[in-house]
Design an enzyme around this catalytic site. Structure first.
Site, PDB file in Angstrom:
ATOM      1  N   PHE A 230       1.515   3.174  -9.664  1.00 50.41           N
ATOM      2  CA  PHE A 230       0.745   4.414  -9.637  1.00 50.41           C
ATOM      3  C   PHE A 230       0.801   5.070  -8.272  1.00 50.41           C
ATOM      4  O   PHE A 230       0.451   4.477  -7.269  1.00 50.41           O
ATOM      5  CB  PHE A 230      -0.707   4.130 -10.000  1.00 50.41           C
TER       6      PHE A 230
ATOM      7  N   PRO B 218       0.838  -1.207   0.000  1.00 53.34           N
ATOM      8  CA  PRO B 218       0.000   0.000   0.000  1.00 53.34           C
ATOM      9  C   PRO B 218       0.868   1.250   0.000  1.00 53.34           C
ATOM     10  O   PRO B 218       1.903   1.273   0.669  1.00 53.34           O
ATOM     11  CB  PRO B 218      -0.798  -0.121   1.309  1.00 53.34           C
ATOM     12  N   HIS B 219       0.455   2.223  -0.774  1.00 49.18           N
ATOM     13  CA  HIS B 219       1.270   3.436  -0.843  1.00 49.18           C
ATOM     14  C   HIS B 219       0.425   4.649  -1.196  1.00 49.18           C
ATOM     15  O   HIS B 219      -0.681   4.509  -1.706  1.00 49.18           O
ATOM     16  CB  HIS B 219       2.396   3.263  -1.853  1.00 49.18           C
ATOM     17  N   GLY B 220       0.974   5.802  -0.909  1.00 47.29           N
ATOM     18  CA  GLY B 220       0.243   7.017  -1.240  1.00 47.29           C
ATOM     19  C   GLY B 220       1.106   8.248  -1.027  1.00 47.29           C
ATOM     20  O   GLY B 220       2.194   8.183  -0.451  1.00 47.29           O
TER      21      GLY B 220
END
Lengths: 152, 453
Positions: free
Chosen positions: B452, A65-67
């Protein structure tokens, strides 16, 4: 740059309790939010938003998970192990056990991609993966990463 | 994906049945045991009898794991409290609430920015007024969707008996009309087909096409639909919806009469409007309709809470010479009957609410969604995301599932009706048409890769 430049002992969780995707994201981000001094709720929101565009459960029991976060001063990593495995909408529909959490400042073009590439590359190594899965404490995780962590 | 639905009314029921087919993890909460029973007897979802505004009930429903909460009970207050509790217990859960009272209109943004942090306030009545106004602008259409801020229109229209286009091959259509037009689907005998260039169109077909706003008049003319500017409107039913529409028409300087049964409501209505003529009376009273010169009306819109009355009054008005009618319906089971009794333009607040909700459930970056033709298909406006499978190569080389089409590309200011050679760029907005069966495949193409950020 190495992975361990960004991964702190405090942000490693070797026994995630959550049993679902949202729970994992909340648990994983709690220490990270504390260290990076960002709003935990906001952090979870950003990650869920990102998952909605496409799952980061890449299969093989791995989730990344990334952001991006506006108020973050530098890149920060988190790590989590789920002993039972969690339904993370993975592409192979199998439970996810190993989680690398990546949070990057809004303007860090390029660097996060290299880090992501590095993590993905390392996780293709089954020996490394197994050492992570067998880790019984934070130190084991750090040792496992240390052994193959190289500048990228 | 866990989705909690508070309220097992028509909208809640319907959304639940849609989502259960799509493998989503759905829990429905309602106070009314009968409503809950109806859900559990018909749909394979979890149900709870209880108040959706109760923190205990919400926890029992698994609010902490839920990605989305839909608050769609009949009560605005219950919906607000349900969102407030959800916000307190599980702030990262996305909250959608139906809030209908006009008094709240000015507060939608505040509900978003501060607790209860409602991500989207659904007010189907605003949407229905918009739909009615779109209908008023496109004669003969049974469905009018707008995309790209209105620059692209998606229209469903019947081909009449004796129409000049009858029997024509679709490939000949652009030449005949002299405009760019793309036919996305044809509904023939209630079956939706995606036609090829060699297929012909016949009278009785319901044809869905997309066109640029500027070219629409010409296309309608080719379909032998008369275009008359509307000057006189007649609204039956002075409820929330009737008032909203009347006010909007008043602003557009359309001469409007509004008819309402209840005397007290009549004076309320009259107070709120200047130019609209409010008449006290029963819309189904033929004598009254004669008296009010119904035959001179360009459009009669029936919006009472009683759908049988609406159907009846619309039929009556049509018979008495009104040029066009728009009918409000609630029960979904009535929809398929409408065209066979000659009422083609139908609006439904519930259907509007469902469209709004769908947009938020779809994966990828879907900006708007609408269902068409008795839910046989959906049309979306979406952003083409970097690293998704739809960008960077000619459309014919993408993995578009059979039964899905890209029917419009908006690249900056430019609008394109695509061909197989068209290449979508990241951040383009695209209009997609998909049969219900291939929706999850289409979602997949719109989602991003790991890289992304």
């Amino acid at each position: 740059m190495k992975i361990l430049d960004f991964l702190y002992k405090e942000t490693i969780i070797t026994d995630l309790q959550a049993t679902d995707k949202k729970g994992v994201l909340e648990e994983l981000t709690l220490p990270v939010a504390h260290i990076a001094q960002v709003d935990h709720k906001e952090l979870v929101r950003v990650l869920i938003e990102r998952e909605h565009l496409g799952s980061t459960g890449v299969g093989g029991g791995i989730g990344i998970p990334h952001g991006k976060l506006k108020d973050l001063s530098s890149l920060v990593l988190g790590f989590g192990l789920s002993r039972k495995g969690v339904n993370f909408d993975a592409i192979d529909k199998k439970p996810t056990r190993i989680f690398f959490l990546l949070l990057t400042p809004d303007n860090s073009a390029g660097m996060h991609l290299r880090l992501l590439a590095q993590i993905s590359k390392l996780l293709k190594d089954d020996g490394f993966k197994n050492r992570l899965l067998e880790a019984s404490g934070k130190d084991d995780v750090i040792h496992a990463i240390e052994a193959i962590d190289e500048p990228f | 994906m866990r989705i909690i639905i508070v309220g097992a009314g028509e909208v809640g029921f319907h959304i639940a049945s849609r989502l259960s087919l799509e493998n989503k993890d759905v829990v429905v909460i309602d106070m009314d045991p009968a409503a809950v029973a109806r859900v559990s007897e018909n749909i394979d979802v979890e149900v709870i009898v209880g108040s959706g505004s109760s923190p205990v009930v919400l926890e029992e429903a698994g609010i902490k794991e839920a990605e989305i909460l839909l608050a769609v009970t009949d009560s605005d207050e219950t919906n607000l409290v349900a969102c407030l509790m959800a916000d307190t217990i599980s702030s990262a859960t996305k909250k959608l609430a139906r809030i209908r009272q006009k008094d709240y209109d000015a507060y939608h943004q505040i509900f978003h920015d501060s607790p209860p942090h409602i991500d989207t306030v659904i007010n189907p009545e605003i949407e229905v007024v918009r739909t009615i106004e779109r209908f008023m602008g496109v004669p003969g259409a049974v469905d009018v969707g707008e995309f790209a801020d209105g620059r692209l229109k998606f229209v469903g229209i019947y081909l009449d008996k004796g129409a000049r286009l009858a029997g024509l091959r679709l490939s000949e259509l652009p030449r005949k009309i002299g405009n760019k037009v793309l036919v996305a689907a044809v509904v023939r005998n209630e079956r939706l087909i995606i036609p090829g260039g060699d297929d012909r169109i016949y009278p009785g077909d319901l044809i869905y096409f997309i066109s640029e706003e500027g070219g629409l008049a010409r296309i309608l003319k080719a379909f032998d639909k008369e275009f008359n500017p509307l000057k006189r409107a007649f609204i039956v039913g002075g409820g929330r919806l009737g008032l909203r529409l009347a006010k909007s028409l008043e602003q557009k300087s359309i001469y409007t009469k509004l008819i309402e049964k209840a005397p007290a409501r009549c004076s309320e209505l009259a107070e709120q409007m200047n130019k609209v003529v409010v008449i006290k009376g029963d819309g189904s009273d033929q004598g009254l309709l004669v008296e009010e010169n119904i035959q001179d009306m360009d459009v009669v819109i029936t919006l009472t809470d009683d759908e049988e009355t609406n159907i009846l009054v619309s039929l009556l008005a049509k018979r008495m010479g009104a040029k066009k009618t728009i009918t409000r319906l609630s029960k979904f089971s009535y929809f398929p009957l409408m065209s066979s009794i000659g009422l083609e333009q139908v609006v439904s607040p519930r259907l509007s609410a469902i469209d709004t909700i769908l947009q938020y459930i779809r994966r990828g970056k879907v900006l708007s969604a609408r269902t068409i033709s008795d839910e046989q298909a959906e049309v979306w406006e979406a952003e083409a995301l970097e690293t998704s499978d739809i960008v960077g190569r000619p459309l014919r080389e993408t993995d578009m599932p059979n039964g899905a089409l890209v029917i419009g590309i908006i690249h900056g200011e430019e609008i394109l009706i695509p061909s197989g050679e068209s290449v979508i760029q990241p951040h383009d907005r695209i209009i997609l048409f998909a049969k219900r069966q291939v929706i999850s495949k289409l979602e997949k193409i719109l989602t991003v890769k790991l890289e992304f950020f």
